[in-house]
Design an enzyme around this catalytic site. Sequence first.
Site, PDB file in Angstrom:
ATOM      1  N   LYS A 223       0.856  -1.186   0.000  1.00 34.74           N
ATOM      2  CA  LYS A 223       0.000   0.000   0.000  1.00 34.74           C
ATOM      3  C   LYS A 223       0.895   1.239   0.000  1.00 34.74           C
ATOM      4  CE  LYS A 223      -3.751  -2.524   0.569  1.00 34.74           C
ATOM      5  NZ  LYS A 223      -4.855  -2.657  -0.335  1.00 34.74           N
TER       6      LYS A 223
ATOM      7  N   LYS B 181       2.307  -8.841  -1.881  1.00 31.44           N
ATOM      8  CA  LYS B 181       1.472  -8.988  -3.072  1.00 31.44           C
ATOM      9  C   LYS B 181       1.329  -7.669  -3.798  1.00 31.44           C
ATOM     10  CE  LYS B 181      -3.423  -9.892  -4.094  1.00 31.44           C
ATOM     11  NZ  LYS B 181      -3.773  -8.475  -4.358  1.00 31.44           N
TER      12      LYS B 181
ATOM     13  N   ASP C 241      -1.120  -5.311  -5.924  1.00 26.95           N
ATOM     14  CA  ASP C 241      -2.579  -5.258  -5.923  1.00 26.95           C
ATOM     15  C   ASP C 241      -3.097  -5.524  -7.330  1.00 26.95           C
ATOM     16  OD1 ASP C 241      -4.986  -5.195  -4.628  1.00 26.95           O
ATOM     17  OD2 ASP C 241      -4.497  -3.403  -3.489  1.00 26.95           O
ATOM     18  N   GLU C 242      -4.429  -5.711  -7.424  1.00 35.40           N
ATOM     19  CA  GLU C 242      -4.983  -6.164  -8.699  1.00 35.40           C
ATOM     20  C   GLU C 242      -4.762  -5.155  -9.814  1.00 35.40           C
ATOM     21  OE1 GLU C 242      -6.660  -5.069  -6.208  1.00 35.40           O
ATOM     22  OE2 GLU C 242      -8.277  -3.728  -6.857  1.00 35.40           O
TER      23      GLU C 242
ATOM     24  N   HIS D  97      -6.167 -13.027  -8.162  1.00 33.56           N
ATOM     25  CA  HIS D  97      -6.962 -12.022  -7.465  1.00 33.56           C
ATOM     26  C   HIS D  97      -8.340 -12.018  -8.108  1.00 33.56           C
ATOM     27  CE1 HIS D  97      -7.229  -8.172  -5.124  1.00 33.56           C
ATOM     28  NE2 HIS D  97      -8.328  -8.154  -5.834  1.00 33.56           N
TER      29      HIS D  97
ATOM     30  N   LYS E  71     -13.354  -6.784   5.978  1.00 37.98           N
ATOM     31  CA  LYS E  71     -14.185  -5.700   5.453  1.00 37.98           C
ATOM     32  C   LYS E  71     -15.030  -6.115   4.248  1.00 37.98           C
ATOM     33  CE  LYS E  71     -10.772  -3.831   2.225  1.00 37.98           C
ATOM     34  NZ  LYS E  71      -9.859  -2.743   1.837  1.00 37.98           N
TER      35      LYS E  71
END
Lengths: 140, 484, 295
Positions: free
Chosen positions: B176, B202, B204-205, B294, B334
């Site tokens: 992030k 990882k 992200d997508e 993903h 979430k």
Amino acid sequence: MRITQGTFSFLPDLTDDQIIAQVQYCLDHGWAVNIEYTDDPHPRNTYWEMWGIPMFDVPDAAGVMLALADCRKAHGGTNYIRMSAFDNTYGWESLRLSFITDRPASEPGFALDRQERGGRQIGYTTRAYSAMKPEGERYS
Amino acid sequence: MNMEPTIDPKKRYAAGVMEYAKMGYWDPDYVPKDTDVIALFRITPQDGVDEIEAAAAVAGESSTATWTVVWTDRLTACDLYRAKAYRVDPVPGTPGQFFSWIAYDLDLFEGGSIANLTASIIGNVFGFKALKALRLEDMRIPVAYLKTFQGPATGIVVERERLDKFGRPLLGATTKPKLGLSGRNYGRVVYEALKGGLDFVKDDENINSQPFMHWRDRFLYVMEAVNKAQAATGEVKGHYLNVTAGTMEDMYERAEFAKELGSCIIMIDLVIGYTAIQSMAKWARRNDMILHLHRAGNSTYSRQKNHGMNFRVICKWMRMAGVDHIHAGTVVGKLEGDPLMIAGFYDTLREGHTPQNLEHGLFFDQDWASLNKVMPVASGGIHAGQMHQLIHYLGEDVVLQFGGGTIGHPQGIQAGATANRVALEAMIQARNEGRDYLAEGPDILAAAARWCGPLRAAIDTWKDVSFNYASTDTADFVPTPTAV
Amino acid sequence: MDAIDLKRDFAASGLDAELAQLDRELVGLAPVKQRIREIAALLLVDRARQKLGLSTEPPTLHMSFTGNPGTGKTTVAMRMAGILHKLGYVRRGHLVSVTRDDLVGQYIGHTAPKTKDVLKKAMGGVLFIDEAYYLYRPENERDYGQEAIEILLQVMENQRDDLVVILAGYADRMDTFFSSNPGFRSRIAHHIDFPDYADGELVEIADTILARMGYRLSGPAQIALGDYVARRRTQPHFANARSIRNALDRARLRQAVRLFDRHEGTVSADQLSTIEAEDIRASRVFAAADTATPA
């Protein structure tokens, strides 16, 4: 440097009572526990030396601890020792738990060698400082 | 309503429009063969449309039928090729909705092709006007068909052997912020997280090759970080390098580069399409690469209960298509996830045989025909303080991904990773010692936090965080508790 | 806590079931059963004393079972393992039964691993060493048995919480063994002597064995078996219950041949399950007694 292979390396070193509890968990699941030791802890050194064969048909952790005591007498302080539990269930047939029980007195860690190549590429080689000495003299 | 199951050829093939049920797409006496593909649809007919005719229409439109009678049917073994709706039940407690069971002969499908399977099953039929809504809930894939698929390139067991990590969930985090980091800064996050104790980091997508960071730059810096972390810990480490791109040629180029650099794992997004996924799975098998998927985009069609498809069907297709990892819900995080539904997804991915279990949303016994097991990934809004719940709900063969829960740690990324790893190992140790770790979880974490400062800080920071909303995708057969 | 309800302790321990099973499995053996009850009571009281802090040393539990073959030593050892488990003196309650061959190797360096392998499997339970005196062969001073003895003694002393050892064999030979191995003698807490079965008890055992297999003795056969027992006892290699079991196996063979040879038509269920006197009297035991030649 503390190598963090195995299931419980981020916890303080396990006491014998804690080792017994983990071994009993394995035995209660029908897994055969194997004791292995090495003085070359490279992350891809898969085959540590076996202290005997995996202990089949041992129902109580005290039996495994008997073997660990012998292995420690021979290799404690100069080798890493780990317990590995084999599950022969169809569809698994591999390890279910593997954790370090003993470490050498000091752990010098690894060197990372970089071979510079074209196109900004780098080839990497990890070498255990201990493994630069001959087998048997690495942690003595 | 009683439909006539036997067909008089003279009447059946007279030109004109005819009810689907009368055309042979409804056969209440049909006994599915072991080799049949069976689909379970939730149908919501338009007002005034009979549910059996609606089910027959779904069977027809997803197999051989068109809107009118065609004489060319009679040039074929059409009785065999017609899909048969053979059972229609009202959905418990939901007026106007029906479950319908439809059987398809194996010869309707090309072996080894998810694209072909899905072109039939979810091809035209979802836009059919006589239905208000349609949802594919589950499928029974026959062993004969499964054997035409490669299945997961690596599988849980071999993945663990390659990584030399056993007896605990794997730990990961998504770098992030998702977007905007340069390659150099990006690799910093990867190194810190891996050295601190995570097994994987990882992409992200939506990290592919953008102006702020082109893909080669990312790959080079990330692999420096991975190798440096391996040397610093003595453990095998990995980073899911996302090879998603606009064309297959680009994806292969990126995957080859990842291999050259020595990465043990690559990643793709669900949005690349079923055929591209299968191609990458074959590439991964050939090249000893773990393949992370993903599930980008799935919620557009999997979340609403009356229309689209259930995620468990995606789980089945992806196990057949051959991915090694798939995001499958967290229960406590979430993103959408009722505990019982998630148990059904996880079983579908990880078991050799899943028996019918209506509470978990599994409508069929499913034999997985020795296809490898897929490692589910739990990602999104989870943190170290929930470790006991995560292990309880998700088990041991899962990747727990703490993105914010690692990178957002007040003492830094390494401390965040260490907090997660210590919490995990302490909880597994307690579980194996036979303690009631679900009930005693907070005490177990508190005890570890007494000697582990990073864990103490993590628990203090996130102790009150939970995402307690009602799930939208729940079982139809029992009242379900809401996620904790 | 300053008082303990022994009766409730006994009920909660599940010892009942073990003792009842012992009664069911073994005919007679009154003195042995009495010794087992005494030991069980002692251990129960000992446990109570530990709970109250009156004793701290874990008790020595190693035992020796002496008696002739076929007198129920192995069966009692299994129940003893159960009793010790129920009282919490051993963790698993399984019995590992071995002889010298399982412990002692044929070559140098083989004995320690063999003995340790057995010990690993026995840990948490009871190790039963039958004919234990074979471990000690004074005539050969380099006998590997000595190595096994030393390992056993060490574990018997240091791991009393982990393992109970029962040494078994003929009474006279065990005496000799203990006098030349004082280390064992001093570590054995309980000696149980297994007397030979009386003739009547052996016939009763035969009835039990047959009933379990769905056979019965005819009236004359019952008398024949009584005669058999009396004669067999005087002949070599008599092994109490084990000899009876073997005799019955042979009687069943003879019964089968008799039914096969002499019956043309059908045989009734009753005929199929009845042992007749001739099936027993055909034994060589009778011939041997009559002509005074060995069996």
